[in-house]
Design a protein around this motif. Structure first.
Motif, PDB file in Angstrom:
ATOM      1  N   ARG A   1       0.975  -1.125   0.382  1.00 26.30           N
ATOM      2  CA  ARG A   1       0.209   0.624  -0.490  1.00 26.30           C
ATOM      3  C   ARG A   1       0.802   1.147  -0.012  1.00 26.30           C
ATOM      4  O   ARG A   1       0.527   2.316  -1.186  1.00 26.30           O
ATOM      5  N   ARG A   2       1.777   1.201   0.599  1.00 28.39           N
ATOM      6  CA  ARG A   2       2.825   1.949   0.581  1.00 28.39           C
ATOM      7  C   ARG A   2       3.741   2.743  -0.415  1.00 28.39           C
ATOM      8  O   ARG A   2       3.128   3.641  -0.849  1.00 28.39           O
TER       9      ARG A   2
ATOM     10  N   GLY B   1       5.401  -2.883 -10.147  1.00 33.11           N
ATOM     11  CA  GLY B   1       5.734  -4.770 -10.602  1.00 33.11           C
ATOM     12  C   GLY B   1       4.187  -5.889 -10.265  1.00 33.11           C
ATOM     13  O   GLY B   1       4.378  -6.505  -9.624  1.00 33.11           O
ATOM     14  N   LEU B   2       3.206  -4.974  -9.896  1.00 33.96           N
ATOM     15  CA  LEU B   2       1.875  -5.533  -9.738  1.00 33.96           C
ATOM     16  C   LEU B   2       0.552  -5.784 -10.475  1.00 33.96           C
ATOM     17  O   LEU B   2       0.710  -5.071 -11.522  1.00 33.96           O
ATOM     18  N   THR B   3      -0.297  -6.117 -10.747  1.00 32.99           N
ATOM     19  CA  THR B   3      -1.321  -5.927 -11.242  1.00 32.99           C
ATOM     20  C   THR B   3      -2.530  -5.252 -11.114  1.00 32.99           C
ATOM     21  O   THR B   3      -2.314  -4.612 -10.108  1.00 32.99           O
ATOM     22  N   ALA B   4      -3.310  -4.248 -11.829  1.00 36.89           N
ATOM     23  CA  ALA B   4      -4.354  -3.669 -12.146  1.00 36.89           C
ATOM     24  C   ALA B   4      -5.532  -4.729 -11.255  1.00 36.89           C
ATOM     25  O   ALA B   4      -5.723  -3.796  -9.917  1.00 36.89           O
ATOM     26  N   GLY B   5      -5.617  -5.241 -10.935  1.00 37.41           N
ATOM     27  CA  GLY B   5      -6.904  -6.301  -9.996  1.00 37.41           C
ATOM     28  C   GLY B   5      -6.415  -6.394  -8.493  1.00 37.41           C
ATOM     29  O   GLY B   5      -6.716  -6.011  -7.736  1.00 37.41           O
ATOM     30  N   GLY B   6      -4.454  -6.391  -8.349  1.00 35.53           N
ATOM     31  CA  GLY B   6      -4.321  -6.182  -6.757  1.00 35.53           C
ATOM     32  C   GLY B   6      -4.590  -4.473  -6.187  1.00 35.53           C
ATOM     33  O   GLY B   6      -4.654  -4.803  -5.378  1.00 35.53           O
ATOM     34  N   PHE B   7      -4.500  -3.662  -7.394  1.00 34.58           N
ATOM     35  CA  PHE B   7      -4.969  -2.541  -6.207  1.00 34.58           C
ATOM     36  C   PHE B   7      -6.549  -2.524  -5.280  1.00 34.58           C
ATOM     37  O   PHE B   7      -6.419  -1.154  -4.372  1.00 34.58           O
ATOM     38  N   TYR B   8      -7.566  -3.161  -5.861  1.00 32.81           N
ATOM     39  CA  TYR B   8      -8.689  -3.398  -5.073  1.00 32.81           C
ATOM     40  C   TYR B   8      -8.054  -4.027  -3.716  1.00 32.81           C
ATOM     41  O   TYR B   8      -9.490  -3.608  -2.925  1.00 32.81           O
ATOM     42  N   ALA B   9      -7.469  -4.418  -3.679  1.00 35.44           N
ATOM     43  CA  ALA B   9      -7.554  -5.198  -2.242  1.00 35.44           C
ATOM     44  C   ALA B   9      -6.713  -4.264  -1.106  1.00 35.44           C
ATOM     45  O   ALA B   9      -6.774  -3.924  -0.015  1.00 35.44           O
TER      46      ALA B   9
END
Length: 193
Positions: free
Chosen positions: A12-13, A41-49
């Protein structure tokens, strides 16, 4: 695969820090979630976590970026003796170095106009940090023995920076920085007579 205990908070940071920098460099509306997440280095779907919406990220990233800027400015002025703090701050803030590095500079100068069009919750967080910036200038004025409206100083400095960044003519850009410095110096001179 199990992640370390603090992985989610660290991720998150990373999202907030990257967003804050990119919003200042590119503008809030031009930064997409997919490219932002790819940067770390993450996918867009991980944003919503981590965030319920892009707007939640905008509010946090701008708030966080401005809080960091204010802390850095406070630390910077403490290296200068009372009587020289406002002048030193204006010199640093209204410098070509700050102008040319918006991703690492003041959120107000980089995103203030965009924040004016955001939802009330985002504007309220921004206003809270803006009030901290004004309060810092008030403290500096007091430490320097100066009497002026701190909001006027903030307006002169941020307005000059916004204009200096908005033009591609280097001479005109430099003249905006110089006019902001003259406005602050006039405040100082008025108090010394």
């Amino acid at each position: 695969m199990r992640y370390a205990k603090h992985h989610k908070s660290e991720t998150r940071r990373d999202i907030v820090e990257t967003a804050s920098r990119r919003f200042r460099e590119e503008g809030v509306d031009t930064v997409g979630i997919a490219s932002l997440m790819a940067d770390i280095g993450l996918t867009a779907g991980g944003f919503y976590a981590h965030f319920e919406s892009k707007e939640a990220l905008v509010a946090e990233a701008c708030n966080d970026g401005l809080a960091i800027t204010i802390a850095q400015l406070r630390e910077y002025v403490n290296y200068h003796p009372p009587g020289q703090r406002l002048s030193a701050l204006a010199d640093a803030y209204l410098s070509p170095r700050h102008r040319d590095a918006p991703g690492y500079g003041c959120v107000i100068a980089a995103n203030g106009a965009e924040i004016a069009r955001r939802p009330p919750e985002t504007r309220a967080l921004f206003a809270s940090q803006l009030n901290e910036w004004i309060a810092l200038i008030g403290e500096i004025l007091q430490e320097d023995g100066l009497s002026a409206n701190p909001a006027s100083i903030v307006s002169a400095m941020t307005g000059s920076m916004i204009l200096a960044r908005s033009v591609d003519d280097p001479v005109l850009s430099a003249s905006f920085l110089e006019s902001g410095l003259r406005a602050v110096q006039a405040c100082i001179a008025t108090n010394q007579t």
